[in-house]
Motif scaffolding. Sequence first.
Motif, PDB file in Angstrom:
ATOM      1  N   VAL A  51     -26.840  11.203   6.208  1.00 52.33           N
ATOM      2  CA  VAL A  51     -28.303  11.323   6.190  1.00 52.33           C
ATOM      3  C   VAL A  51     -28.847  10.808   4.857  1.00 52.33           C
ATOM      4  CG1 VAL A  51     -30.221  12.978   6.127  1.00 52.33           C
ATOM      5  CG2 VAL A  51     -28.426  13.220   7.852  1.00 52.33           C
ATOM      6  N   ALA A  52     -28.204  11.196   3.757  1.00 53.74           N
ATOM      7  CA  ALA A  52     -28.635  10.727   2.444  1.00 53.74           C
ATOM      8  C   ALA A  52     -28.544   9.204   2.348  1.00 53.74           C
ATOM      9  CB  ALA A  52     -27.813  11.387   1.342  1.00 53.74           C
ATOM     10  N   ILE A  53     -27.468   8.631   2.899  1.00 55.68           N
ATOM     11  CA  ILE A  53     -27.300   7.167   2.900  1.00 55.68           C
ATOM     12  C   ILE A  53     -28.414   6.512   3.705  1.00 55.68           C
ATOM     13  CG2 ILE A  53     -25.857   5.274   3.776  1.00 55.68           C
ATOM     14  CD1 ILE A  53     -24.847   6.431   1.187  1.00 55.68           C
ATOM     15  N   ASP A  54     -28.725   7.054   4.867  1.00 51.92           N
ATOM     16  CA  ASP A  54     -29.783   6.479   5.702  1.00 51.92           C
ATOM     17  C   ASP A  54     -31.129   6.504   4.981  1.00 51.92           C
ATOM     18  OD1 ASP A  54     -27.857   6.075   7.637  1.00 51.92           O
ATOM     19  OD2 ASP A  54     -28.452   7.812   8.849  1.00 51.92           O
ATOM     20  N   LEU A  55     -31.443   7.630   4.343  1.00 55.31           N
ATOM     21  CA  LEU A  55     -32.684   7.718   3.576  1.00 55.31           C
ATOM     22  C   LEU A  55     -32.673   6.726   2.417  1.00 55.31           C
ATOM     23  CD1 LEU A  55     -33.035  11.612   3.491  1.00 55.31           C
ATOM     24  CD2 LEU A  55     -34.466  10.014   4.788  1.00 55.31           C
ATOM     25  N   LEU A  56     -31.536   6.637   1.747  1.00 51.42           N
ATOM     26  CA  LEU A  56     -31.416   5.718   0.617  1.00 51.42           C
ATOM     27  C   LEU A  56     -31.568   4.268   1.066  1.00 51.42           C
ATOM     28  CD1 LEU A  56     -30.903   5.419  -2.409  1.00 51.42           C
ATOM     29  CD2 LEU A  56     -28.457   5.344  -1.891  1.00 51.42           C
ATOM     30  N   LEU A  57     -31.005   3.932   2.218  1.00 53.63           N
ATOM     31  CA  LEU A  57     -31.150   2.569   2.744  1.00 53.63           C
ATOM     32  C   LEU A  57     -32.617   2.227   2.989  1.00 53.63           C
ATOM     33  CD1 LEU A  57     -28.119   2.285   5.194  1.00 53.63           C
ATOM     34  CD2 LEU A  57     -28.459   1.044   3.047  1.00 53.63           C
ATOM     35  N   ILE A  82     -35.145   3.479   1.384  1.00 55.03           N
ATOM     36  CA  ILE A  82     -35.746   3.318   0.059  1.00 55.03           C
ATOM     37  C   ILE A  82     -35.384   1.953  -0.529  1.00 55.03           C
ATOM     38  CG2 ILE A  82     -35.744   4.198  -2.312  1.00 55.03           C
ATOM     39  CD1 ILE A  82     -35.164   7.012  -1.001  1.00 55.03           C
ATOM     40  N   VAL A  83     -34.128   1.581  -0.430  1.00 55.28           N
ATOM     41  CA  VAL A  83     -33.668   0.315  -1.008  1.00 55.28           C
ATOM     42  C   VAL A  83     -34.307  -0.875  -0.293  1.00 55.28           C
ATOM     43  CG1 VAL A  83     -31.651  -1.180  -1.291  1.00 55.28           C
ATOM     44  CG2 VAL A  83     -31.510   1.228  -1.919  1.00 55.28           C
ATOM     45  N   VAL A  84     -34.290  -0.850   1.033  1.00 58.88           N
ATOM     46  CA  VAL A  84     -34.837  -1.986   1.786  1.00 58.88           C
ATOM     47  C   VAL A  84     -36.327  -2.158   1.496  1.00 58.88           C
ATOM     48  CG1 VAL A  84     -35.375  -2.820   4.121  1.00 58.88           C
ATOM     49  CG2 VAL A  84     -33.095  -1.958   3.596  1.00 58.88           C
ATOM     50  N   THR A  85     -37.076  -1.074   1.507  1.00 57.75           N
ATOM     51  CA  THR A  85     -38.513  -1.201   1.225  1.00 57.75           C
ATOM     52  C   THR A  85     -38.766  -1.598  -0.229  1.00 57.75           C
ATOM     53  OG1 THR A  85     -38.711   1.188   0.865  1.00 57.75           O
ATOM     54  CG2 THR A  85     -39.277   0.344   3.064  1.00 57.75           C
ATOM     55  N   SER A  86     -37.895  -1.202  -1.122  1.00 53.16           N
ATOM     56  CA  SER A  86     -38.054  -1.621  -2.515  1.00 53.16           C
ATOM     57  C   SER A  86     -37.783  -3.116  -2.668  1.00 53.16           C
ATOM     58  CB  SER A  86     -37.139  -0.809  -3.433  1.00 53.16           C
ATOM     59  OG  SER A  86     -37.583   0.525  -3.480  1.00 53.16           O
ATOM     60  N   LEU A  87     -36.842  -3.632  -1.904  1.00 47.83           N
ATOM     61  CA  LEU A  87     -36.541  -5.057  -1.966  1.00 47.83           C
ATOM     62  C   LEU A  87     -37.697  -5.912  -1.437  1.00 47.83           C
ATOM     63  CD1 LEU A  87     -32.791  -5.065  -0.864  1.00 47.83           C
ATOM     64  CD2 LEU A  87     -33.701  -5.513  -3.158  1.00 47.83           C
ATOM     65  N   VAL A  88     -38.455  -5.379  -0.483  1.00 44.30           N
ATOM     66  CA  VAL A  88     -39.588  -6.121   0.077  1.00 44.30           C
ATOM     67  C   VAL A  88     -40.928  -5.515  -0.355  1.00 44.30           C
ATOM     68  CG1 VAL A  88     -38.256  -6.987   2.049  1.00 44.30           C
ATOM     69  CG2 VAL A  88     -39.499  -4.831   2.253  1.00 44.30           C
ATOM     70  N   HIS A 142     -40.862   5.622  -0.464  1.00 46.57           N
ATOM     71  CA  HIS A 142     -40.209   5.972  -1.726  1.00 46.57           C
ATOM     72  C   HIS A 142     -40.209   7.489  -1.963  1.00 46.57           C
ATOM     73  CE1 HIS A 142     -38.335   3.508  -4.776  1.00 46.57           C
ATOM     74  NE2 HIS A 142     -38.678   4.384  -5.684  1.00 46.57           N
ATOM     75  N   TRP A 143     -41.150   8.193  -1.362  1.00 46.90           N
ATOM     76  CA  TRP A 143     -41.162   9.658  -1.456  1.00 46.90           C
ATOM     77  C   TRP A 143     -39.921  10.264  -0.800  1.00 46.90           C
ATOM     78  CZ3 TRP A 143     -43.993  13.499  -3.751  1.00 46.90           C
ATOM     79  CH2 TRP A 143     -45.122  13.099  -4.469  1.00 46.90           C
ATOM     80  N   LEU A 144     -39.238   9.487   0.039  1.00 48.30           N
ATOM     81  CA  LEU A 144     -38.000   9.976   0.655  1.00 48.30           C
ATOM     82  C   LEU A 144     -36.931  10.292  -0.387  1.00 48.30           C
ATOM     83  CD1 LEU A 144     -37.647   7.632   3.760  1.00 48.30           C
ATOM     84  CD2 LEU A 144     -38.335  10.049   3.728  1.00 48.30           C
ATOM     85  N   ALA A 145     -37.078   9.743  -1.594  1.00 45.81           N
ATOM     86  CA  ALA A 145     -36.116  10.046  -2.659  1.00 45.81           C
ATOM     87  C   ALA A 145     -36.091  11.545  -2.941  1.00 45.81           C
ATOM     88  CB  ALA A 145     -36.466   9.277  -3.929  1.00 45.81           C
ATOM     89  N   VAL A 148     -30.389  16.280  -0.402  1.00 47.07           N
ATOM     90  CA  VAL A 148     -29.422  16.198   0.701  1.00 47.07           C
ATOM     91  C   VAL A 148     -28.076  15.723   0.159  1.00 47.07           C
ATOM     92  CG1 VAL A 148     -28.858  14.989   2.862  1.00 47.07           C
ATOM     93  CG2 VAL A 148     -31.151  15.918   2.517  1.00 47.07           C
ATOM     94  N   ALA A 149     -28.098  14.723  -0.708  1.00 50.25           N
ATOM     95  CA  ALA A 149     -26.859  14.232  -1.324  1.00 50.25           C
ATOM     96  C   ALA A 149     -26.218  15.323  -2.189  1.00 50.25           C
ATOM     97  CB  ALA A 149     -27.139  12.987  -2.162  1.00 50.25           C
ATOM     98  N   LEU A 150     -27.036  16.071  -2.901  1.00 50.66           N
ATOM     99  CA  LEU A 150     -26.530  17.165  -3.737  1.00 50.66           C
ATOM    100  C   LEU A 150     -25.809  18.206  -2.877  1.00 50.66           C
ATOM    101  CD1 LEU A 150     -26.534  18.575  -6.604  1.00 50.66           C
ATOM    102  CD2 LEU A 150     -28.563  19.782  -5.782  1.00 50.66           C
TER     103      LEU A 150
END
Length: 189
Positions: free
Chosen positions: A97-103, A105-111, A124-127, A133-135
């Motif tokens: 789940v943390a990876i999916d949220l991070l993906l 964030i990363v994809v939207t940051s790239l575009v 980005h608020w998903l961070a 969740v990662a913790l």
Amino acid sequence: MSTAVWYFSRATGLVSLVLFTGVVVLGALGAGRFATPAWPRFTVAAVHRNLALTSLAFLVVHIASAILDGYVPLSWLDVVLPFGAGYQPFWVGLGAVAIDLLLAIVVTSLVRTRLPARVWRAVHWLAYLCWPVALVHGIGMAEDDAARGWIVALDVLCALAVLGAVAYRAGVKHADTETRKLSPLGGTR
């Protein structure tokens, strides 16, 4: 594989947590417009971005070493499809789940330059969801670990750092805060 790979996977997971904690802290401070003469806002933003890239590299190594180790049955699909792993499905699922949220964030940051500012900001608020969740994933995965005590201590320190930065972000007010909220650009920097 060897126990060295298993330890390497655990170590890179812990390093990833510490690095992502720094990313979240710097992101919250940057959003709160934190600055000092030694750390102007552009420096906070640059370190935030560069630390995020470094964090991603450690996370990729953490995931790859966990899968390639072979000590437990994990597949590449388990990384993105939550709660289907053959080994500790709940805790590994939280990692997915943390990876999916991070993906996201990363994809939207790239575009980011191609997205409306409000869309990028909303994603980005998903961070603020991804990091805890990662913790919790890390805490759960360490439940049978002989080093659990110091791992939990590290988790507590990371949580305190994030809570402090988020408290700063929530408490800071600037003279133009209300004006920026009304801006047609949605308060972009």
